[in-house]
Design an enzyme around this catalytic site. Sequence first.
Site: not given
Ligand code: SDX
Length: 432
Positions: A306, A363
Site C-alpha cells: 500500500h 483487497d
Molecule cells: C487500494 O491508495 C489507497 O488508499 C488505495 C486503497 C483505497 O482504499 O482507496 O487502499 C485501495 O487500491 C489498495 C491497493 C490494491 N492494489 C494491490 O493490491 C496491487 C498490489 N500492490 C501493489 O501494486 C502496490 O503495493 C500498490 C500499487 C498498492 C502501491 O504501490 P506503490 O506505493 O507505488 O509501491 P511500489 O510499487 O513503489 O512498491 C515499493 C516496493 C517495490 O519494490 P522495489 O522497487 O523497492 O524493489 O515494493 C514492491 C515493489 O515492487 N511491491 C510489491 C508489491 N507491492 C509493492 N512486490 C510484490 N507484490 C506486491 N503486491
Amino acid sequence: MSDKAILKIGDKEVELPIIRGTLGDPAIDITRLRDLTGHVAYDPSLANTAICKSAITFVDGERGILRYRGIPIDQFIEKPNFVEVAWLLIFGRLPTKEELSRFSAKLTENELLHEGLRLQYQHMPVDAPPMAILSAMLNNLACFHQQLLWVGDEESLEAAAARLISKVRTIAAFAYRRSQGLPFIYPDPHLRYCANFLHMMFSLPYKQYIVSPEVEDALNLLFILHADHEQNCSTMTVRTVGSARANLFASCAAGVCALWGPLHGGANVEVMDMLERIHAGGLTPEECIRMAKDKTNPFRLYGFGHRIYKNYDPRARILKDTCEKVFAQLKVQDPLLDIARKLEELALSDPYFIERRLYPNVDFYSGILLRAIGIPKNMFTVCFAIGRLPGWIAQWREQHEDPTSRIVRPRQVYIGPVEAKYVPMSERTAAT
Ligand code: SDX
C-alpha cells in the site's frame, strides 16, 4: 516546531511556510515556489504531495489507523449501518434519528432507474464488463436528472447524493442480471439498503431472496470499510474532474474508471484469480511469493502492499475476522480463506516483504467475504465502488465548498525536442 523551511538554490535562499493539520505530516507550502524560485517541484505520483486540506478521513499508515470524521473504523463494527456512515462522511457528523430516516426515505424514493436508462441495458453485450456499465450509467444519470447538473446548496447536494447512492445499487444489480440473462428485479421499497441490493441481485420472480441478518451486517460492514480513504487514486480523480466544475455524476463516473485499475480497486478480482489458481493446483503459495519477488516477472502479490499503509491495513484485519465470523454463522467453509492465510503467513515472514513493509490491504480478504455472500467475482470491484461512492461525494463537496480551490493543472519537466521545423511530406524520410 519550525513554522518555515529554508530552500537554498545557489546563493539564493527562500523561506517556505510550514502548515500543520490537526494530525498527520506537516506540509511545506510550495504554492509560491515558482514565483519565488523559478523552479517547480517534481513528484510524479504525488507520493510526497498534499493536494488539499481535508477534514473527512484520516489515515496513519505507520500505525495502521483509519478514522472517518475522527471516528476509528472499528467503532462501526458492532452495528454496521452503511447509510449512517455515508451521511457522516458527506455531512460531517453522525445523523440524528430524524436525519437518518429522512435520508433513508430519500434513498427509497430514488431507488428506481428512469425507464429510458433501464432500456439501455438491452443494447449492452451480455459479457460487458460491469465496471464499464457502472461508469457509463452513472454518467448517464446526468441525462435523466439534468436539474442536478448544478449542485450549489445543501438541498441539491443531498438530492444528488441520494440519487447516486441509491441508484448505484440498481445499476449494479441490473448489470449482473443482464449478464446472467435473468429478468430485472425491481427494488423493494420495504427493504433496507443492503438487503434491497441483494434482493435485486438474487431474487427470482415469485422466489424472493431473503437476506440473513449475518449477511446483511457483513455487507453493511464491507461497504463501510470501503467508504473513503483520503486522497487515493480514484478520489483524486473525482477531485480533479470536479475541480473543473464538472457535475457530480461525471466526477463519480470518472472515479469508477480509476478504481477499475488492478493496482487500485480492481485488485480484489486479481486476488480472487490468484487464490482460485492456487486452489485449482495451477500455482502454489510458495510459487506466488517467488514470482512476486522476481523483478523480471510482472506478477504481483495482489492484495498486498500500500502507498500509505506500512503496517497491517486495519480494514484487512477487520475483513479477515469478519470472514471467519460469517463462515461460522453460515456454517460454511472456503478453502480460499485457508490459502489466503497461508499466503499471508509466507509473505509476512519473508525478508522481501518485511523490508518493504508490505502487508495485506483492503483487497486481500474482501473478495472471500463477497464470495461467501454470493457476489460473483466480476462484481467485486463494483461492490468496492458502491462502498466508495459516499466518500467520493464527500470529497467532491469539500472541494466545491472550498473557496480557495482552483482547477487542478500540474506542471511538468519537459524532455522533448527544444525546437523542430515542419518538414513537407515530399521531403520526409523515416528518419525525419
Ligand atoms: C487500494 O491508495 C489507497 O488508499 C488505495 C486503497 C483505497 O482504499 O482507496 O487502499 C485501495 O487500491 C489498495 C491497493 C490494491 N492494489 C494491490 O493490491 C496491487 C498490489 N500492490 C501493489 O501494486 C502496490 O503495493 C500498490 C500499487 C498498492 C502501491 O504501490 P506503490 O506505493 O507505488 O509501491 P511500489 O510499487 O513503489 O512498491 C515499493 C516496493 C517495490 O519494490 P522495489 O522497487 O523497492 O524493489 O515494493 C514492491 C515493489 O515492487 N511491491 C510489491 C508489491 N507491492 C509493492 N512486490 C510484490 N507484490 C506486491 N503486491
